[in-house]
Design an enzyme around this catalytic site. Structure first.
Site, short mmCIF file in Angstrom:
data_model
loop_
_atom_site.label_atom_id
_atom_site.label_comp_id
_atom_site.label_asym_id
_atom_site.label_seq_id
_atom_site.Cartn_x
_atom_site.Cartn_y
_atom_site.Cartn_z
N GLU A 287 0.83 -1.21 0.00
CA GLU A 287 0.00 0.00 0.00
C GLU A 287 0.86 1.26 0.00
O GLU A 287 0.60 2.21 0.72
CB GLU A 287 -0.95 0.00 1.20
CG GLU A 287 -1.91 -1.19 1.19
CD GLU A 287 -2.95 -1.17 2.30
OE1 GLU A 287 -2.65 -0.67 3.40
OE2 GLU A 287 -4.06 -1.67 2.05
N ASP A 361 -8.47 -8.98 4.04
CA ASP A 361 -8.19 -7.88 4.96
C ASP A 361 -9.23 -7.78 6.08
O ASP A 361 -10.08 -6.91 6.01
CB ASP A 361 -8.15 -6.56 4.17
CG ASP A 361 -7.58 -5.42 5.00
OD1 ASP A 361 -7.08 -5.69 6.09
OD2 ASP A 361 -7.64 -4.27 4.53
N GLU A 389 -12.49 -2.23 12.13
CA GLU A 389 -12.48 -1.51 10.86
C GLU A 389 -13.61 -1.95 9.94
O GLU A 389 -14.31 -1.13 9.35
CB GLU A 389 -11.12 -1.71 10.17
CG GLU A 389 -11.09 -1.12 8.77
CD GLU A 389 -9.74 -1.27 8.09
OE1 GLU A 389 -8.82 -1.85 8.67
OE2 GLU A 389 -9.64 -0.78 6.94
#
Ligand code: GCW
Length: 695
Positions: A287, A361, A389
């Site tokens: 990322e 993820d 998240e």
């Protein structure tokens, strides 16, 4: 009428009307309501005798025990006494260093630790037994951690923000450090120690190089000094480009002698300040973060350079495997495996590779990461996310012990049947000599630490499972509820049930049947299944659900991306046939026709709708159930959860309506009865999500 009034008073007299805001977590130590238990414990609780060296950790244990006993039993505890009937700390060289044994010997309670940390953990165990009103006639108890490094990873930034943090700002007040030590630092350390967490990485893996400057290192040292008496070691996330950024070198190439020299010198500087520093946590070539691949080197080259710098100090490198190259023709599922599998056996012996529980993820449900079955020569650490998240931020109840256990108990078949992920991570399958598990922290500056009071359970459960992954999610929930909310049996049952069903409920109203990664680009707590454009294709939703007029799901069999081929044959056999694949994982691995009959007897479309609708109904049930505990728990805390449950209900409706309406544009079928077509239109939902994401 009179009867009703009486009943009302009777019920509400249990309720805890004292002010409480959740700050004390599960370490409340309020006076025990159970008088007979109090009497039982009082028999030995008046004295603490220390028959070992008074290290700072032992002093912590002593203080904690005194505080707990005095609070729960309403007595005065003296520290030393020759009298019998006390609690005795001693060393037991036969026990593992962090292990302990608690036994009842002629009216004395002996806490014997393999080292001082063992005694500290033994004290917390004894306190937990008392908080949960267990009888001490069941002694002795022996316990030792199954995993060596039990760690929190903070994704905290230098300016006080937290990546994916939903409980306020960072706990670390960098600007005020090192001069000012917020008392919360100690309370944070206590909470960690109480569940056996023995390491923390203080800063975000998207790391600012700043943390390695002298200015910051003295701040880090100040925190390390606070944490040390609680048995907690400090790690830092590093920026791989630090030699260029801080050292003004032309390169950060891990094979460049000057770069290596820079890391050696920097590491020495760190250890001069913090002699028991743990090591470096690294996110590289992921990322957009810098890494060895920029110089044509691989992950092992990068990790081994740092390992060399850390080795003289007994430090460790924790190198993350969360990487996925932006190959538009690839399958993100396979990327980490493709990069790391060829490196098995090439890492230095003080490197651990940290792998997320699943291949994508931190979704609400993922199959276990295929690397867990594929790296016999490389110690693999588990990385779970405690912060929510993708699990509703701080407005949803999602008890993650269920998720952690599901992953830990999955069988990799790496060395035959029974090679569970847990046993790979704890080193028993491949005899790794160092083992680690990490949880991405959910703590922040909110008074109650975790935003949602129920999310405290996830911090607690992570620590408990890191210590002993064979504990059940129900047992952990039972402990936590009794320590945090109430020991009243009627309420314990209700709260436990809410927790134990919460994860499946969340899966149902967001991503049932193996759907994944269909959340909003910016709002990971909300739906955006129509997301088709992003900076990378694997950041969209359509990349994952692949809905079309024929059906839905990602074909990862040999006919598709063949990600299934990364697992051992036995695992492939479980999942590669859509007829027999567990419905939990169905759309993870198969593109299934809308009219395909499933094992439930319903067609895929009908089953999908049913789960979305039932998910919302389960949230309503949670709200009703929660209402029942009001008389038994602290009122402010009750109200806080009730409010968040109402928000969760609103969010569940958004998920259900958005997903059902959007997928209906492909299935072209009605919502099956008894459920009703959503009242809102897809356009309305799209607008709503767009508004949520306005900056
Ligand atoms: O879960 C994703 C998050 C990123 C995070 C990344 C990672 C720290 O969306 O915010 O960055 O994973 O784990 O590195």
């Amino acid at each position: 009428m009179l009867k009703k009034i009486l009943l009302f008073f009777l019920l509400f007299s249990f309720a805890d009307a004292r002010a409480d805001d959740g700050y004390r977590l599960w370490l409340k130590y309020d006076l025990l309501k159970n008088i007979s238990k109090r009497a039982e414990y009082k028999r030995f609780a008046a004295f603490i005798q220390i028959r070992m060296e008074q290290t700072p950790v032992v002093r912590t244990a002593q203080e904690e025990l005194k505080r707990g006993l005095e609070g729960m039993l309403g007595i005065q505890v003296s520290n030393t006494s020759k009298k019998s009937g006390g609690i005795i700390f001693q060393l037991d060289k036969t026990s593992p260093e962090e292990g302990f044994r608690i036994e009842n010997k002629q009216g004395n309670i002996m806490i014997s630790g393999g080292g001082d940390k063992g005694v500290l953990y033994g004290v917390f165990e004894l306190l937990r037994l008392m908080q949960t009103e267990k009888s001490l006639t069941d002694l002795p108890i022996s316990s030792a951690p199954k995993i060596r490094l039990r760690m929190l990873n903070h994704w905290d930034n230098p300016l006080g923000t937290i990546e994916r943090g939903y409980a306020g700002a960072s706990l670390w007040k960098w600007y005020e450090l090192p001069e000012t030590l917020d008392p919360r630092y100690r309370d944070y350390a206590r909470a960690n120690a109480s569940v056996g967490i023995n390491a923390v990485a203080l800063n975000n893996v998207n790391a600012s190089a700043r943390f390695l400057t002298q200015e910051y290192l003295v701040k880090v040292k100040a925190l390390a000094d606070v944490f040390r008496p609680y048995g907690i070691q400090v790690f830092l996330s590093i920026n791989f480009a630090a030699p260029k950024i801080l050292g003004n070198l032309k390169t950060s190439d891990p094979l460049d002698p000057q770069v290596r020299q820079w890391w050696n010198a920097k590491t020495e500087e760190v250890y001069r300040l913090i002699p028991d520093f743990g090591g470096f946590l690294v996110k590289a070539n992921s990322e957009g973060e810098p890494g060895p691949q920029e110089y044509g080197r691989n992950h092992a080259d990068g990790a081994n350079m740092l390992a060399e710098a850390l080795r003289p100090h007994q430090g460790r490198v924790i190198w993350r495997a969360f990487v996925y190259s932006p190959d538009p023709r690839g399958d993100r599922f396979k990327e980490a495996y493709n990069e790391f599998k060829p490196l098995d056996g090439l890492f230095a012996d003080n490197v651990v590779v940290q792998v997320k529980n699943g291949p994508i993820d931190f979704q609400s449900r993922e199959p276990f990461h295929p690397l867990f079955g594929a790296m016999p020569q490389t110690p693999l650490a588990m990385e779970f996310q405690i912060t929510q998240e993708y699990l509703g931020f701080s407005t949803n109840i999602v008890y993650q012990a269920s998720l952690y256990k599901e992953c830990l108990e999955s069988d990799t078949y790496a060395k035959g049947k029974g090679s569970t992920v847990a046993r790979v991570v704890d080193g028993s399958v491949h005899s790794y000599d160092f083992t680690a598990i990490a949880g991405v922290a959910n703590t922040g500056s909110d008074r109650n630490w975790t935003g949602h009071l129920m999310s405290q359970a996830n911090w607690y459960a992570f620590g408990r499972l890191a210590w002993n992954h064979t504990l059940s999610e129900a047992q952990i929930a039972d402990e936590w509820v009794k320590m945090t909310w109430t020991t009243a049996p009627a309420a314990v049952v209700v709260i436990k049930n809410i927790l134990l069903q919460s994860r499946e409920t969340y899966v149902n109203f967001t991503t049932p049947l193996g759907l994944h990664h269909i959340m909003g680009q910016g709002i990971h707590f909300g739906p955006e299944p129509w997301l088709a454009q992003s900076a990378r294709p694997d950041w969209t939703s359509i990349y994952y659900h692949r809905a079309d007029s024929a059906g839905i799901g990602f074909d990862r069999t040999a006919k598709g991306s063949n990600a299934l081929g990364l697992y051992r044959q036995e695992v492939q056999n479980l999942w590669n046939n859509p007829e027999t694949c567990d419905l939990k994982y169905l759309l993870w691995f198969h593109h299934v026709g809308w009219n395909k009959k499933l094992s439930t007897g319903k067609t895929l479309w009908d089953e999908l709708c049913t789960r979305y609708y039932q998910g919302v109904e389960s949230v309503q049930q949670m709200q009703q159930e929660w209402g029942k505990v009001r008389p038994f728990v602290n009122v402010e805390m009750y109200e806080d959860v009730a409010g968040r449950l109402a928000v969760q209900h609103r969010e569940a409706l958004n998920w259900r309506d958005a997903c059902v309406l959007y997928f209906q544009t492909f299935s072209k079928q009605p919502v099956p009865s008894p459920f009703k077509q959503p009242e809102r239109t897809l356009e309305e939902l799209k607008k709503l999500v767009a508004i949520y994401q306005l900056k």
